[in-house]
Design an enzyme around this catalytic site. Structure first.
Site, PDB file in Angstrom:
ATOM      1  N   HIS A  25      50.534  57.930   6.970  1.00 27.52           N
ATOM      2  CA  HIS A  25      49.213  57.960   6.329  1.00 27.52           C
ATOM      3  C   HIS A  25      49.183  57.027   5.121  1.00 27.52           C
ATOM      4  O   HIS A  25      48.252  56.224   4.960  1.00 27.52           O
ATOM      5  CB  HIS A  25      48.889  59.395   5.890  1.00 27.52           C
ATOM      6  CG  HIS A  25      47.624  59.515   5.094  1.00 27.52           C
ATOM      7  ND1 HIS A  25      46.420  59.903   5.638  1.00 27.52           N
ATOM      8  CD2 HIS A  25      47.380  59.283   3.770  1.00 27.52           C
ATOM      9  CE1 HIS A  25      45.494  59.899   4.694  1.00 27.52           C
ATOM     10  NE2 HIS A  25      46.039  59.536   3.546  1.00 27.52           N
ATOM     11  N   GLU A  26      50.206  57.126   4.278  1.00 26.16           N
ATOM     12  CA  GLU A  26      50.245  56.279   3.083  1.00 26.16           C
ATOM     13  C   GLU A  26      50.467  54.810   3.444  1.00 26.16           C
ATOM     14  O   GLU A  26      49.962  53.919   2.762  1.00 26.16           O
ATOM     15  CB  GLU A  26      51.344  56.763   2.130  1.00 26.16           C
ATOM     16  CG  GLU A  26      51.145  58.190   1.623  1.00 26.16           C
ATOM     17  CD  GLU A  26      49.806  58.406   0.938  1.00 26.16           C
ATOM     18  OE1 GLU A  26      49.222  57.428   0.429  1.00 26.16           O
ATOM     19  OE2 GLU A  26      49.332  59.560   0.908  1.00 26.16           O
ATOM     20  N   HIS A  29      47.299  53.102   3.990  1.00 26.43           N
ATOM     21  CA  HIS A  29      46.648  52.593   2.776  1.00 26.43           C
ATOM     22  C   HIS A  29      47.369  51.355   2.253  1.00 26.43           C
ATOM     23  O   HIS A  29      46.740  50.365   1.860  1.00 26.43           O
ATOM     24  CB  HIS A  29      46.666  53.660   1.672  1.00 26.43           C
ATOM     25  CG  HIS A  29      45.833  54.867   1.969  1.00 26.43           C
ATOM     26  ND1 HIS A  29      44.529  54.786   2.389  1.00 26.43           N
ATOM     27  CD2 HIS A  29      46.118  56.192   1.885  1.00 26.43           C
ATOM     28  CE1 HIS A  29      44.045  56.005   2.558  1.00 26.43           C
ATOM     29  NE2 HIS A  29      44.989  56.877   2.265  1.00 26.43           N
TER      30      HIS A  29
END
Length: 440
Positions: A25-26, A29
């Site tokens: 998920h990170e 980003h």
């Protein structure tokens, strides 16, 4: 002991799955942020004390002690205060804005996140959300399309020795009986572990198809093709008509108005299915995944209602719904029970446990995807909403021939973000309490 070790293994697999989901998920980003030139000084899995870290270029990568989340630090998230609306000196917004901008060296001012164009902001902030969506879909497809859904299969898990004599139609708990009382399965030579390939010419791959074929053939002698020890054999089976319990689609007994178990006369063989997995055909996978995604979105959209029902279950006012909200404690219990089910006994095949664990991880990622769509800070959806509002303001200004209104001042939403954070902590605590006092 085996059961306990299997339970702990399930919890560890879940923790690892959460860590991997958060890490990806990170990355969703960080990768586009770096691509667009934003300075990223930190990328960490977990919170709390630092366990390990290493520096690669300008970014420090590492792991912290509590694996319940993670973060990627993007510099310049908050823009400078508008000239016509200065911050109150010493206020929370003023301090946060100063801290955010102070981390940027003079030569890095152009690398601040707030300077990105609206499309690039959307890509960066939606990257993590879409990563969880992809992970959820992949896990579900692997669970139901590759490993298969848990189901009663056409492989025999049991063969009853004697015809039922109980008035309710239940199988008699005896093994020794006269030859004329033996079940059709025993007379025909069927054994546990045999796989029914076809029944009276009808190909069977699921237990439902076996049941349907038995009902259609009645009590006449039929040819049954089985697979045993890798070889196929043909047996002759003659079902008999006996009183059997009536069950619903889920296998639960059906009772009448008087509360008594309902029975009916129907063909009987004396066989029971083995638990296993059945793969969902590729053509049906989109519908299965779509149902899971829409169901998750609905649960998030009705979050307050779901929380009320969870509290009511915790207080004993109503039954806990299997489709209700669950905390990480409840998910951990599910993971432990999944891997511990039938451990050491072989009653629950490994494929069933693998499918259930993949489905659990898929559901967890879909929940993270849906939850982060909520357009409130500090969730990703709050940043996406801010970027959308910035784009809309600029579009309307161009259409009206007015000057560019500039960046949306997301710092003004910090109090909202703090309030939402407190509410999330309270909600997590409540759900943990419910999972302890009224576990699923």
């Amino acid at each position: 002991m085996t059961h306990t070790l299997a339970y702990v293994l399930g919890v560890l697999v879940l923790v690892l799955g959460v860590a991997v989901s958060v890490a990806l998920h990170e990355l969703g980003h960080m990768i586009p942020a770096k691509r667009f030139g934003v300075k990223v000084p930190e990328y960490f899995i977990g919170f709390g004390p630092r366990i390990w870290s290493t520096r690669r270029g300008e970014t420090e990568y590492g792991v912290k002690a509590i694996w319940l989340g993670g973060y990627v630090k993007l510099l310049g998230m908050l823009p400078p205060a508008p000239p016509d609306r200065p911050d109150k000196p010493g206020s929370m917004i003023d301090e946060a804005r100063r801290e955010s901008l102070a981390e940027l060296a003079e030569e890095d001012r152009d690398r601040a996140f707030y300077r990105l164009s609206v499309p690039r902001k959307l890509i960066v902030m939606a990257g993590g959300i879409l990563t969880n969506l992809v992970l959820g879909v992949v896990c579900l497809v692997l669970a139901v399309g590759v490993v298969g859904q848990p189901a009663r299969t056409s492989t025999l898990g049991s063969v009853t020795s004697c015809l039922p004599t109980d008035a309710s139609g239940q199988d008699a708990p005896v093994e020794d009986c006269a030859a004329e009382e033996k079940t059709p399965a025993v007379r025909a030579g069927l054994r546990a572990g045999d796989t029914i390939v076809s029944w009276d010419g009808s190909t069977t791959s699921t237990w439902a198809e076996v049941q349907e074929a038995i009902g259609a053939s009645g009590t006449r002698a039929v040819e049954v093709v089985i697979e045993r020890d890798g070889a196929r054999r043909t047996l002759s089976v003659t079902p008999v008509e006996v009183s059997r319990p009536v069950t619903d689609d889920n296998g639960a007994p059906v009772t009448g108005a008087d509360g008594e178990q309902l029975t009916q006369m129907r063909p009987y063989v004396g066989i029971g299915p083995a638990l296993g997995t059945v793969r969902v055909p590729p053509s049906q996978l989109p519908a299965v995944v779509g149902q899971a995604v829409t169901g998750t979105l609905k649960a998030i959209a009705t979050l307050p209602v779901g929380l009320v029902h969870s509290v009511a279950a915790g207080l004993g006012i109503e039954e806990r719904s299997s489709e209700g909200l669950v905390s990480l404690v409840g998910i951990g219990r599910m993971a432990g029970e999944t891997t511990a089910a039938g451990a050491g006994s072989g009653t629950v095949p490994l494929s069933v446990r693998v499918s259930a664990m993949l489905s659990l991880l898929g559901a967890l990622n879909l929940a993270l995807f849906a939850f982060n769509l909520v357009p409130l800070p500090p969730l990703d959806g709050g940043h996406v909403a801010g970027a959308c509002w910035e784009g809309l303001r600029r579009l309307l200004a161009r259409m009206r021939g007015r000057p560019d209104p500039g960046h949306v001042d997301t710092a003004r939403l910090l109090p909202v973000g703090q309030a939402v954070f407190v509410l999330l902590v309270i909600m997590a605590a409540v759900l943990i309490w419910v999972d302890i006092v009224a576990p699923l």
